[in-house]
Design an enzyme around this catalytic site. Structure first.
Site, short mmCIF file in Angstrom:
data_model
loop_
_atom_site.label_atom_id
_atom_site.label_comp_id
_atom_site.label_asym_id
_atom_site.label_seq_id
_atom_site.Cartn_x
_atom_site.Cartn_y
_atom_site.Cartn_z
N HIS A 186 53.25 22.47 -72.86
CA HIS A 186 51.88 22.56 -73.39
C HIS A 186 50.90 22.11 -72.33
O HIS A 186 51.21 21.24 -71.52
CB HIS A 186 51.74 21.66 -74.64
CG HIS A 186 50.57 22.02 -75.49
ND1 HIS A 186 49.31 21.56 -75.25
CD2 HIS A 186 50.49 22.84 -76.55
CE1 HIS A 186 48.48 22.06 -76.15
NE2 HIS A 186 49.17 22.84 -76.95
N ASP A 203 54.81 26.44 -81.59
CA ASP A 203 55.45 27.75 -81.78
C ASP A 203 56.95 27.67 -81.93
O ASP A 203 57.60 28.65 -82.30
CB ASP A 203 55.09 28.65 -80.59
CG ASP A 203 53.61 28.96 -80.57
OD1 ASP A 203 52.93 28.64 -79.57
OD2 ASP A 203 53.10 29.48 -81.58
C1 SDX Z 1 49.94 27.43 -77.71
O1 SDX Z 1 46.25 24.94 -75.58
C2 SDX Z 1 46.61 24.92 -76.81
O2 SDX Z 1 46.23 24.06 -77.55
C3 SDX Z 1 47.52 26.06 -77.23
C4 SDX Z 1 48.13 25.94 -78.63
C5 SDX Z 1 47.07 26.05 -79.72
O3 SDX Z 1 47.27 25.49 -80.80
O4 SDX Z 1 46.09 26.79 -79.50
O5 SDX Z 1 48.80 24.69 -78.74
C6 SDX Z 1 49.13 27.06 -78.89
O6 SDX Z 1 49.59 28.33 -77.00
C7 SDX Z 1 51.17 26.62 -77.39
C8 SDX Z 1 51.90 27.13 -76.11
C9 SDX Z 1 52.75 28.35 -76.50
N1 SDX Z 1 53.36 28.94 -75.26
C10 SDX Z 1 54.68 28.85 -75.01
O7 SDX Z 1 55.48 28.22 -75.71
C11 SDX Z 1 55.12 29.61 -73.77
C12 SDX Z 1 56.07 28.74 -72.93
N2 SDX Z 1 55.29 27.61 -72.34
C13 SDX Z 1 54.85 27.73 -70.98
O8 SDX Z 1 54.48 29.04 -70.61
C14 SDX Z 1 53.86 26.63 -70.59
O9 SDX Z 1 54.41 25.44 -70.98
C15 SDX Z 1 52.43 26.68 -71.08
C16 SDX Z 1 51.80 27.99 -70.84
C17 SDX Z 1 52.34 26.34 -72.55
C18 SDX Z 1 51.69 25.61 -70.31
O10 SDX Z 1 51.63 26.07 -68.97
P1 SDX Z 1 51.35 25.09 -67.80
O11 SDX Z 1 50.30 24.10 -68.19
O12 SDX Z 1 51.14 25.88 -66.56
O13 SDX Z 1 52.66 24.29 -67.69
P2 SDX Z 1 52.80 22.95 -66.88
O14 SDX Z 1 51.71 22.79 -65.86
O15 SDX Z 1 52.94 21.87 -67.89
O16 SDX Z 1 54.16 23.19 -66.12
C19 SDX Z 1 54.74 22.09 -65.43
C20 SDX Z 1 56.08 22.56 -64.94
C21 SDX Z 1 56.05 23.81 -64.07
O17 SDX Z 1 57.17 23.75 -63.22
P3 SDX Z 1 57.00 23.07 -61.72
O18 SDX Z 1 55.98 23.93 -61.00
O19 SDX Z 1 56.53 21.64 -61.94
O20 SDX Z 1 58.38 23.14 -61.11
O21 SDX Z 1 56.91 22.88 -66.06
C22 SDX Z 1 57.32 24.24 -65.95
C23 SDX Z 1 56.33 24.92 -65.07
O22 SDX Z 1 56.92 26.05 -64.48
N3 SDX Z 1 57.28 24.77 -67.32
C24 SDX Z 1 58.30 25.37 -67.94
C25 SDX Z 1 57.86 25.68 -69.22
N4 SDX Z 1 56.59 25.27 -69.36
C26 SDX Z 1 56.24 24.72 -68.18
N5 SDX Z 1 59.54 25.65 -67.51
C27 SDX Z 1 60.35 26.29 -68.41
N6 SDX Z 1 60.00 26.61 -69.68
C28 SDX Z 1 58.75 26.33 -70.11
N7 SDX Z 1 58.39 26.65 -71.36
#
Ligand code: SDX
Length: 393
Positions: A272, A329
């Site tokens: 998130h 989700d």
């Molecule tokens: C919603 O903003 C809101 O409030 C949204 C929401 C709402 O109510 O409106 O809460 C609803 O959209 C929830 C999110 C739903 N999406 C997903 O579940 C899709 C999977 N999640 C990821 O795509 C991701 O976690 C995001 C998009 C939610 C957040 O993206 P970020 O902020 O770019 O992630 P981050 O900066 O926290 O990532 C840090 C690290 C990265 O790796 P490194 O570069 O440090 O090596 O964590 C990794 C990311 O690649 N990472 C994941 C991951 N999410 C982050 N790796 C594997 N699986 C994942 N799901």
């Protein structure tokens, strides 16, 4: 800046803004609507009460609730000439495309509310109209896609029961939602009602900041929500769990995929932008999913897979170091499966739930007199150069 914090004059609006609607503490996993903890709202409030609270800042008294309910019931039907628009979509049309289109089309039938601003009877009517009609648009898109006749709203039913009636009744048999199913849908919608300045709500505020009307602003919110990283994730979770179930591969295979930077595979439903702790909504949903499946005497193998996946990530350094926990989700799709919502409607369900938050944020930006959104950039292109005639290129 009224309504917006300008972090640095050089960057203009950074997209941050003042708001009194929803409070999220990502480090501690706290979510409150107008000061009320999500745990209490989820337990005690209906979706219509929650929508009123988010829109107007206070829980409604009995008279206010009755008037709000009556206005939602009054605006439930779609103008009959709107119905032929549905037959113009191919049956395979994505429901989110239909929803974003129909929200703008509806405004053509209500010119009296197109230039409404943030308060007064015009706004109240438009808010109730959008909250009400978003259900019919969603249900009608499902009925058209499945070749079934449209089922019109029944004003005597509650908000959630009326939606389920429009989705699942037949001309010869009315669908009556059981209390368990109605309560499950209420919980789903309440938990999605608002969430601070997420991608789709920020989109609504950006579009609304140009003083575009409320219909086109929420239609833009629908488009932002559609993305697989945002509202599309609830369906993405189910597809991921189905893949784990049918592939025969161990869960460790999927954890390794998620860690392998050579691909952009993500564990859907994890991580998130703000929560670096448990998303409180996923904790509520996880508990309720169990109860709903038991009460409906259903088994869902995907729940067992989801629980195992969560358990494994909680012990895995990659996920622990990055504060990646289940978000709203992760379990919400299993709840929708239990009550019979088809997979391609999951993100539409998220949009129905988020409608109060979008409308309330649009209202608030007007109340704050928020200036037009105009983020700046760091320019990384060419320095000045002279035009080259075609013959010399
Ligand atoms: C919603 O903003 C809101 O409030 C949204 C929401 C709402 O109510 O409106 O809460 C609803 O959209 C929830 C999110 C739903 N999406 C997903 O579940 C899709 C999977 N999640 C990821 O795509 C991701 O976690 C995001 C998009 C939610 C957040 O993206 P970020 O902020 O770019 O992630 P981050 O900066 O926290 O990532 C840090 C690290 C990265 O790796 P490194 O570069 O440090 O090596 O964590 C990794 C990311 O690649 N990472 C994941 C991951 N999410 C982050 N790796 C594997 N699986 C994942 N799901």
């Amino acid at each position: 800046e009224t309504g917006c914090i300008t972090m640095d004059p050089g960057f203009g609006n950074t997209g941050s803004c003042y708001s009194s609607i929803t409070y999220v503490d990502g480090a501690n996993g706290i979510l409150r609507y107008r000061g009320y903890p999500i745990e209490e709202i989820a337990e005690k409030a209906t979706f219509v009460e929650t929508a009123y609270l988010i829109l107007y800042g206070e829980l409604p008294n009995p008279r206010q609730l009755a008037d709000f309910r009556a206005s939602i019931a009054e605006h439930a039907p779609l103008h009959t000439s709107l119905e032929h628009h549905f037959s113009g979509f191919p049956r395979s049309a994505p429901p989110m495309a239909i929803l974003s289109a129909m929200l703008n089309i509806i405004s053509c039938f209500h010119p009296e509310v197109l230039d409404v601003h943030s308060e007064g009877p015009g706004f109240d009517k438009t808010a109730a109209l959008l909250l009400s009609k978003v259900r019919a648009i969603a249900a009608f898109s499902y009925r058209m896609a499945t070749g079934k006749p449209l089922i019109h709203p029944n004003p005597s039913l509650s908000y959630c029961s009326n939606f389920l009636h429009m989705m699942f009744s037949e001309p010869y048999r009315e669908y009556i939602a059981s209390p368990v199913v109605e309560k499950a849908l209420t919980l789903f919608l309440v938990l999605h009602a608002d969430h601070e300045q997420n991608c789709s709500t920020s989109t609504v505020r950006v579009v609304g900041s140009s003083r575009a009307n409320l219909f086109s602003s929420v239609s833009a919110g629908v488009c932002a929500l559609w993305g697989p990283l945002h509202g599309g994730a609830n369906a993405g979770v189910i597809r991921m769990l189905e893949d784990i179930k049918t592939s025969g591969r161990p869960i460790s295979h999927y954890l390794d995929l998620a860690k392998d930077k050579s691909n952009d595979y993500k564990l859907m439903g994890f991580g998130h932008r703000v929560y670096k702790n448990f998303d409180p909504r996923s904790k509520i949903l996880k508990k309720r999913v169990y109860e709903v499946l038991n009460e409906l005497q259903q088994q869902d193998p995907l729940l067992e897979i989801a629980l195992e996946l969560e358990e494994k990530t909680l012990k895995d350094d990659y996920f622990i170091e990055r504060n990646l926990y289940p978000n709203v989700d992760f379990y919400s799709g299993i709840l929708l499966r239990a009550i019979g919502i088809p997979l391609n409607m999951y993100t539409v369900m998220f949009a129905i739930g988020r409608m109060p938050g979008w409308i309330a944020n649009w209202k608030e930006l007007h109340e704050h007199g928020q200036r037009i959104s105009r983020p700046r950039q760091i320019y990384t292109g060419e320095t000045t150069r002279s035009f080259v005639p075609l013959a010399q290129r």
